[in-house]
Scaffold this active site. Structure first.
Site, PDB file in Angstrom:
ATOM      1  CD  GLU A   1     -19.219  -7.883  30.058  1.00 45.96           C
ATOM      2  OE1 GLU A   1     -19.539  -7.776  29.095  1.00 45.96           O
ATOM      3  OE2 GLU A   1     -18.237  -8.433  30.190  1.00 45.96           O
ATOM      4  N   GLY A   2     -24.079  -3.967  31.232  1.00 45.43           N
ATOM      5  CA  GLY A   2     -25.214  -3.045  30.446  1.00 45.43           C
ATOM      6  C   GLY A   2     -26.048  -4.294  31.010  1.00 45.43           C
TER       7      GLY A   2
END
Length: 828
Positions: free
Chosen positions: A498-499
């Site tokens: 998620e990043g």
């Protein structure tokens, strides 16, 4: 003398007006009026007022101001403005500004922050955690999940589906649980303290996945078709975004779809022909519904005039013709389901786009907004879980583990590591609760969720590292008794997904925060990009002088607060924490000023100077984390036993803020300006200090006894009930040792005085003490129970040689490698 008086009045009135934060025009008008009145009263030296009035009239006249000044600045601004593609624009526009906006703008409203009140679970959510979550955690054995099943056992999967764990965010009208973000977060946090694999399998359908997208963007037909099945686990979803050549840069995905006519269910319909190759997709190996992100093209203009529509999201049944689910990935040997998926020339009807045809090309915004909400819950919950679990178990283990005839918790070196766990656990729980509460306010907090994701996974990593150091061999040896190993092994996953954290810190937190949280910059950028140049100039003119007034105010406020030790800033509370609010306001004002100067001087280059922008992001992050700690303390009733934890966290945050500023000034390319900025921010020197040893000693003392703070921080950390459970045996020993503490002190005192000779075993020593009436039978029973439990808790697993020797296992090769699949995929 009168001339000097006028000058002093001018300076004082200017200073006061700017401190109150007005636009430049308003400030000049007030100062001019003040000086005019003074000149008339004194009947002396009216010339300074006349000159100032002339400047004020020029700036207050829109037409003169635009023609003589704003037009030139507008051209310059457009020239230095960094280029922004549509993907970057949509990412910036996605999500909401919340408390981060207050902190970035230099004058946070602490009364508003504290007025949000303590977030609370509903009765239904609390009952679910007390019953279903407890039951599920009791079913989970992380050692067996990882080493035997390579998956959750069927019994656990069935329970998860039947009890609605996969439908926590789905409203009750569709058969889901309809939980709040806080309830969702608490469930994930508690399960993660037992099994990271189980937590991931549960959190993904409730985070960025088909359900989240359907709830916000789906058509009525799509919601009615999918949500009831997703809620009950009849359908298992996955979401495919990451491609081999597009990880953190998700906007660069090569996967494509072309609008065309094709056959579906025996009819010729308008649809999309898809080609994709995805990897790292959680739940893909068991998914029945595939969410897919791709770039959509319409070369024949079948649905509009644009040929490149942009990123689009669709839902495809996993058994649809042409959909291929690959084998499994093995992320850090964790047992949650993860794998690749690919498809070549797969035709789907147009109404499989989430939201229908009208949402074609809108996928990037949809994903950014969904990520903002999901990132605020799942991974912060995982990071908090690691902190809370290590806090409880490390405190218990350090209390019962003895070396050199004393508990290892009494050694200052061990205490140092434990204090870091204690302080970070408090911050992690405070930030988890506050960040989830933002989602429950109906917000999609883009910057706050990035801060939470980055710092909470990083601090969770530090907690597990400290816990491993304290446990030593007890944490290093794998087996059924080890409650740290899987959390330690799986930590890089949360850091990556998620990043990736490097990206999040260096590009997202300040890069997005500086534009979204700033009161004028984003609007100025929109004015500069306005196709109507005259309208853009008019908007820019208004914004520019409001911005100048804002910047001057931040300069005045920062210097004033620095010179007065923040005493000018009001605090919403009294007592020991009052000064923290004042100091955080001072650093907030400093951030607003320094950020403005950096953006003005470096322009688009600031985007590329990642290490500079990351340090300003660190300032914003620490302001947020400290504010969550202060609010958590207030919401908890200001328990005195928690004060050391509050002091430690806020002192640490202020020190980190100071360090980030100092490093920023040291590396700022314009050295003379950096010198001035440092003096304005720290006019009396850098005075923030790290927490001291005495404070950390107080924190650890609360960690190794049954204290109220230990109970509060353990509320969502599962501990087994039986004394043969992986965590239960340590907690059991901890309780027995505490129960026998006074009796153990009698033994030590008797041995020290020579009244009792220490025997070859504890059992014999207890028997001898009973014989000599140093202790009574009840005390002897307590000591024997403690001794046996203590001995059992410190043991590690060992296995027959034949069991662990193993044999060479040839991994069956698939018909096509991922490289071959990638080469064969067809791009539009």
């Amino acid at each position: 003398m009168l001339f000097l008086s006028q000058i002093l009045i001018l300076l004082a009135s200017t200073w006061v007006v700017l401190y109150r934060r007005n636009s430049l025009q308003v400030s000049l008008a007030i100062v001019s009026a003040s000086l005019a009145v003074t000149s008339i009263i004194t009947e002396f030296l009216i010339i300074p007022w006349v000159l100032l009035a002339a400047v004020a009239i020029t700036l207050l006249s829109p037409s003169i101001r635009r023609d003589k000044l704003s037009a030139s600045l507008f051209k310059l601004f457009k020239k230095v403005l960094p280029p922004m593609n549509s993907t970057e624009r949509e990412a910036l526009e996605a999500g909401d500004v919340w408390w981060d906006g207050d902190l970035f703008q230099g004058n946070p409203d602490w009364n508003k922050w504290l007025a949000y009140g303590q977030p609370k679970l509903s009765a239904k959510e609390q009952a679910f955690i007390d019953n279903q979550v407890e039951t599920l955690c009791g079913m989970l054995d992380d050692w067996e999940i990882t080493n035997t099943h390579k998956d959750l056992p069927k019994q656990a999967w069935d329970y998860i589906k039947n009890e609605g764990f996969l439908g926590m965010i789905i409203p009750e009208e569709y058969g889901g649980l309809g939980f709040s973000a806080l309830g969702h977060s608490c469930v994930v946090t508690k399960i993660a303290s037992r099994s990271g694999a189980a937590a991931v399998d549960i959190m993904v359908p409730n985070s960025l996945g088909p359900a989240e997208l359907l709830l916000h963007y789906g058509t009525t037909e799509q919601k009615n078709h999918y949500l009831p099945n997703l809620a009950k686990g009849i359908d298992i979803p996955c979401f495919a975004l990451t491609a081999p050549s597009a990880g953190s840069d998700a906007g660069a995905i090569p996967d494509s779809g072309v609008v065309c006519m094709g056959e579906h269910e025996g009819e010729e319909v308008l649809g999309i022909r898809l080609n994709w190759n995805k990897r790292y997709i959680t739940l893909a190996p068991v998914a029945t519904v595939l969410g897919l992100a791709f770039k959509l093209f319409d070369p024949d203009n079948l649905i509009g005039e644009e040929k490149e529509l942009g990123i689009t999201v669709c839902l495809i049944p996993a058994n649809h013709q042409g959909v291929e689910i690959g084998n499994r990935h093995i992320p850090m040997n964790m047992a949650f389901m993860n794998g690749p998926t690919h498809g070549k020339d797969v035709f789907i009807p147009m109404d499989w786009i989430v939201g229908g045809q009208e949402y074609a090309g809108q996928g990037w915004r949809m994903l950014m907004e969904s990520l903002a909400a999901g990132r605020a819950i799942s991974l912060p919950g995982m990071g908090a879980s690691t902190g809370l679990m290590t806090y409880r178990m490390t405190g218990a283990y350090a209390r019962i583990r003895e070396q050199f005839n004393t508990s290892i918790a009494n050694f200052e070196g061990v205490e140092e590591a434990m204090s870091k766990i204690a302080g970070k656990a408090y911050m992690l729980e405070a930030s988890r609760v506050a960040t989830a509460s933002a989602v429950d306010l109906g917000l999609k907090p883009a910057v706050v969720s990035a801060i939470a994701k980055y710092h909470m996974t990083e601090e969770g990593r530090k907690c597990i590292n400290h816990a491993m150091d304290v446990h030593g061999g007890r944490g290093a040896v794998m087996g059924e008794r080890n409650y740290l190993a899987q959390a330690y092994i799986g930590t890089p996953i949360g850091i990556t997904v998620e990043g990736a954290n490097i990206l999040t810190r260096n590009l997202m937190i300040f890069g997005q925060g500086a534009i979204r949280c700033h009161p004028y910059v984003f609007q100025e950028m929109e004015a500069a990009n306005n196709s109507d140049n005259q309208k853009g100039l008019q908007d820019f003119d208004k914004l520019l002088f409001a911005h100048i007034g804002y910047s001057m105010s931040n300069f005045v406020r920062t210097l004033s607060l620095g010179l007065t030790g923040s005493k000018l800033s009001p605090a919403p509370v009294t007592g020991e924490t009052a000064n923290y609010y004042q100091q955080l306001t001072r650093m907030s004002s400093a951030l607003a000023m320094v950020a403005d100067v950096a953006m003005a001087v470096l322009g688009g280059d600031l985007k590329r100077k990642e290490r500079l922008s990351a340090r300003l992001g660190d300032v914003l992050s620490q302001l947020y984390l400290a504010s969550t700690v202060l609010r958590y303390y207030q919401d908890g009733g200001c328990n005195e036993s928690e004060l050391p934890y509050v002091h430690w966290n806020v002192q640490k945050s202020l020190y980190e803020i100071q360090s980030a500023f100092v490093d920023f000034f040291r590396n700022f390319p314009v050295k003379s300006l950096a010198f001035v900025l440092k003096w304005v921010v720290f006019p009396t020197g850098t005075r923030f200090k790290k927490p001291d040893d005495a404070l950390e000693h107080k924190m650890v003392k609360e960690m190794v006894k049954q204290s109220s703070i230990r109970q509060r921080l353990s509320e969502f950390s599962y501990v087994g009930k039986s004394d043969d459970d992986v965590t239960g045996r340590v907690e059991n020993a901890f309780n027995h040792v505490l129960a026998a503490e006074q009796s153990a002190q009698k033994l030590r005192k008797a041995i020290y005085k020579g009244q009792l000779v220490k025997q070859s075993s504890m059992e014999q020593t207890i028997a001898e003490a009973l014989k000599l009436a140093i202790i009574n039978e009840l005390e002897a029973e307590l000591l024997n129970k403690a001794d046996k439990a203590q001995w059992d808790a410190i043991q590690v697993d060992d296995y027959p040689f034949e069991t662990v020797k193993g044999e060479a296992v040839e991994i069956e090769k698939t018909s096509k490698t991922q490289t071959e699949i990638q080469k064969s995929s067809v791009a539009a």
